[in-house]
Scaffold this motif. Structure first.
Motif, PDB file in Angstrom:
ATOM      1  N   UNK A 308      26.103 -52.728  26.406  1.00 55.64           N
ATOM      2  CA  UNK A 308      25.844 -52.040  25.058  1.00 55.64           C
ATOM      3  C   UNK A 308      25.286 -53.159  23.721  1.00 55.64           C
ATOM      4  N   UNK A 309      26.650 -53.507  24.157  1.00 55.31           N
ATOM      5  CA  UNK A 309      27.408 -54.548  23.008  1.00 55.31           C
ATOM      6  C   UNK A 309      26.903 -56.199  23.482  1.00 55.31           C
ATOM      7  N   UNK A 310      26.240 -56.381  24.350  1.00 57.70           N
ATOM      8  CA  UNK A 310      25.200 -57.732  24.090  1.00 57.70           C
ATOM      9  C   UNK A 310      24.265 -57.246  23.730  1.00 57.70           C
ATOM     10  N   UNK A 311      24.127 -56.065  23.844  1.00 58.97           N
ATOM     11  CA  UNK A 311      22.411 -55.527  22.942  1.00 58.97           C
ATOM     12  C   UNK A 311      22.659 -55.274  21.763  1.00 58.97           C
ATOM     13  N   UNK A 312      23.346 -55.348  20.718  1.00 66.83           N
ATOM     14  CA  UNK A 312      24.057 -54.364  19.662  1.00 66.83           C
ATOM     15  C   UNK A 312      23.844 -56.326  19.327  1.00 66.83           C
ATOM     16  N   UNK A 313      25.025 -57.173  19.782  1.00 61.37           N
ATOM     17  CA  UNK A 313      24.861 -57.940  19.251  1.00 61.37           C
ATOM     18  C   UNK A 313      23.797 -59.496  19.030  1.00 61.37           C
ATOM     19  N   UNK A 314      22.897 -58.589  20.359  1.00 58.62           N
ATOM     20  CA  UNK A 314      22.077 -60.333  20.475  1.00 58.62           C
ATOM     21  C   UNK A 314      21.145 -59.315  19.003  1.00 58.62           C
ATOM     22  N   UNK A 315      20.534 -58.270  19.478  1.00 56.99           N
ATOM     23  CA  UNK A 315      19.602 -57.253  17.864  1.00 56.99           C
ATOM     24  C   UNK A 315      20.383 -58.147  16.422  1.00 56.99           C
ATOM     25  N   UNK A 316      21.711 -57.452  16.086  1.00 57.77           N
ATOM     26  CA  UNK A 316      21.942 -58.194  14.880  1.00 57.77           C
ATOM     27  C   UNK A 316      22.132 -59.442  14.453  1.00 57.77           C
ATOM     28  N   UNK A 317      22.063 -60.361  15.862  1.00 52.03           N
ATOM     29  CA  UNK A 317      22.239 -62.122  15.591  1.00 52.03           C
ATOM     30  C   UNK A 317      20.505 -62.017  15.293  1.00 52.03           C
ATOM     31  N   UNK A 387      18.188 -60.549  24.180  1.00 59.08           N
ATOM     32  CA  UNK A 387      18.412 -59.374  26.172  1.00 59.08           C
ATOM     33  C   UNK A 387      18.344 -58.269  25.658  1.00 59.08           C
ATOM     34  N   UNK A 388      17.306 -57.604  24.532  1.00 60.01           N
ATOM     35  CA  UNK A 388      16.155 -56.557  24.728  1.00 60.01           C
ATOM     36  C   UNK A 388      15.380 -56.791  25.617  1.00 60.01           C
ATOM     37  N   UNK A 390      15.150 -59.009  27.845  1.00 59.44           N
ATOM     38  CA  UNK A 390      15.941 -59.516  29.231  1.00 59.44           C
ATOM     39  C   UNK A 390      16.003 -57.619  30.139  1.00 59.44           C
ATOM     40  N   UNK A 391      16.589 -56.995  29.415  1.00 63.89           N
ATOM     41  CA  UNK A 391      16.559 -55.858  29.964  1.00 63.89           C
ATOM     42  C   UNK A 391      15.166 -55.083  30.458  1.00 63.89           C
ATOM     43  N   UNK A 392      14.258 -55.391  29.496  1.00 67.46           N
ATOM     44  CA  UNK A 392      12.913 -54.561  29.434  1.00 67.46           C
ATOM     45  C   UNK A 392      11.973 -55.019  30.229  1.00 67.46           C
ATOM     46  N   UNK A 393      12.246 -56.590  30.686  1.00 61.71           N
ATOM     47  CA  UNK A 393      11.314 -56.869  32.220  1.00 61.71           C
ATOM     48  C   UNK A 393      12.018 -56.642  32.884  1.00 61.71           C
ATOM     49  N   UNK A 394      11.481 -57.305  34.575  1.00 61.29           N
ATOM     50  CA  UNK A 394      12.307 -57.317  35.668  1.00 61.29           C
ATOM     51  C   UNK A 394      13.475 -58.223  36.276  1.00 61.29           C
TER      52      UNK A 394
END
Length: 402
Positions: A308-317, A387-388, A390-394
């Protein structure tokens, strides 16, 4: 951290049980030796926490059991303060011969008095740290003052220390009185860090004052306000480890290390006990663990927290980059995330836990003088962070053995 178990022969040929803890890449910039408190062992939780923070800062730590304690051979009743100092010197010379020269001595309680005595005989040592240490080894006799008469008359007595019985012989008391610290401190040409809690009821804070006043510069004092003698609160031992690492770096003889190179982006290591996992990401060191509720020690975020930290950091950046490019007055982005498994709304197999789907809820908090159109656009852009996507794809994960 990497942990190596070893046996080190003392001056009498008895084996001392020891652990050498190294950074995740096994490349320590220097080594420290940790001398534990009287009647304690190298497995004290506080020692493990301090060692963990030091290895995170590229300092390897060797902790060992004094003769007759823990996993070390010998009879405790035949030991004394001088034999503890001799054990320290043997361990330091062993590291020098088989690994690398140790430059740091750390001593807790009576171990603090021992490292001061040993440092004088180890020219390679650059920094000495005492934690809750007595100003003089003779202070220890106060722990069994009610048994002094029996010890002096009978030559020995069984005393209760920390809820455990120990046989103390008269030679132990005599030896304490023959090892004054004052002369050593006055001539100690090492950097000295004194760490002590004002609330320590085992070794009072006045001992720290005495050590500081007798020692020569460079010397420093750090108050461990609120901590008990054994650093039972995890926050206290982690704080001690971090402060030691930063303070000692000023005095150590360390060559600039070459950046760690690897064919992979990330390296993790989980040891033989517990769930604490070291993470090497590029040149950055992280720590993962599980909470105490599932058997961990909660020294770091769990794997899903890191995801979750990876997703949050990527979103903010991503939002920061977009707003900068558009020259929008974006002041701050906070991303609140949760993960859980839920059944699909139309699931026909609600009793089967395998039918649940992973759900990540991402709530974005945006600060800045932005209008509604800009806010909605930023929400759209948030779904485009790498990251979003990546997590949303296969995802294909290829696993193999090395």
């Amino acid at each position: 951290m990497k942990q190596i178990r070893m046996k080190i022969a003392n001056i009498h040929g008895l084996e001392l049980g020891a652990h050498l803890r190294l950074p995740v890449d096994e490349k320590a910039r220097t080594l420290a030796i940790f001398a534990h408190c009287f009647t304690c062992s190298k497995n004290l939780i506080a020692i493990r926490n301090i060692s963990q923070t030091l290895t995170n800062n590229k300092i390897g730590v060797l902790s060992f059991d004094f003769t007759g304690l823990g996993e070390s051979e010998g009879d405790f009743s035949d030991t004394n303060f001088s034999s503890n100092v001799a054990d320290l010197i043997v361990v330091a010379n062993y590291l020098k011969e088989h690994y690398q020269v140790p430059q740091i001595l750390i001593g807790h309680s009576l171990g603090g008095a021992a490292v001061i005595q040993a440092a004088e005989q180890l020219p390679e040592i650059k920094a000495v740290i005492t934690i809750g240490a007595p100003a003089d080894a003779a202070h220890l006799a106060r722990l069994f003052k009610e048994d002094l008469e029996e010890i002096n008359e009978s030559g020995e007595a069984t005393v209760n220390i920390g809820g455990r019985p120990f046989t103390i012989k008269k030679q132990f008391l005599d030896d304490l009185n023959h090892n004054p610290a004052s002369e050593v401190l006055k001539n100690l040409k090492k950097a000295l860090l004194i760490m002590h809690s004002p609330q320590d009821v085992i070794v009072e804070i006045e001992n720290a004052t005495s050590i500081y006043q007798q020692a020569r510069h460079p010397k420093s004092f750090i108050s461990l306000d609120g901590a008990d003698h054994l650093l039972s609160d995890k926050k206290d031992s982690l704080y001690v480890g971090n402060m030691i690492a930063h303070w000692a770096s000023r005095y150590l003889d360390i060559q600039d290390e070459q950046p760690v190179s690897s064919e992979r982006q990330v390296l993790t290591r989980t040891g033989e006990t517990g769930y604490v996992t070291d993470i090497l990401a590029g040149e950055h060191y992280l720590l993962a663990d599980e909470p105490s509720s599932v058997g961990g020690t909660d020294l770091g975020p769990n794997p899903y927290d890191l995801l979750l930290s990876s997703l949050g950091a990527c979103t903010g950046m991503t939002l920061r980059m977009y707003a900068d490019r558009k020259r929008w007055p974006l002041k701050e982005v906070k991303v609140h995330l949760t993960h859980e498994k839920r059944h699909a709304a139309d699931s026909q197999d609600c009793e089967n836990p395998n039918s649940k789907l992973d759900h990540i809820d991402k709530v974005i908090e945006i600060h800045g003088e932005l209008d509604k159109t800009q806010m909605e656009r930023l929400l759209e852009i948030s779904a485009r962070c790498p990251v979003h996507r990546t997590l949303s794809s296969e995802i294909v994960i290829n696993s193999s053995l090395l």
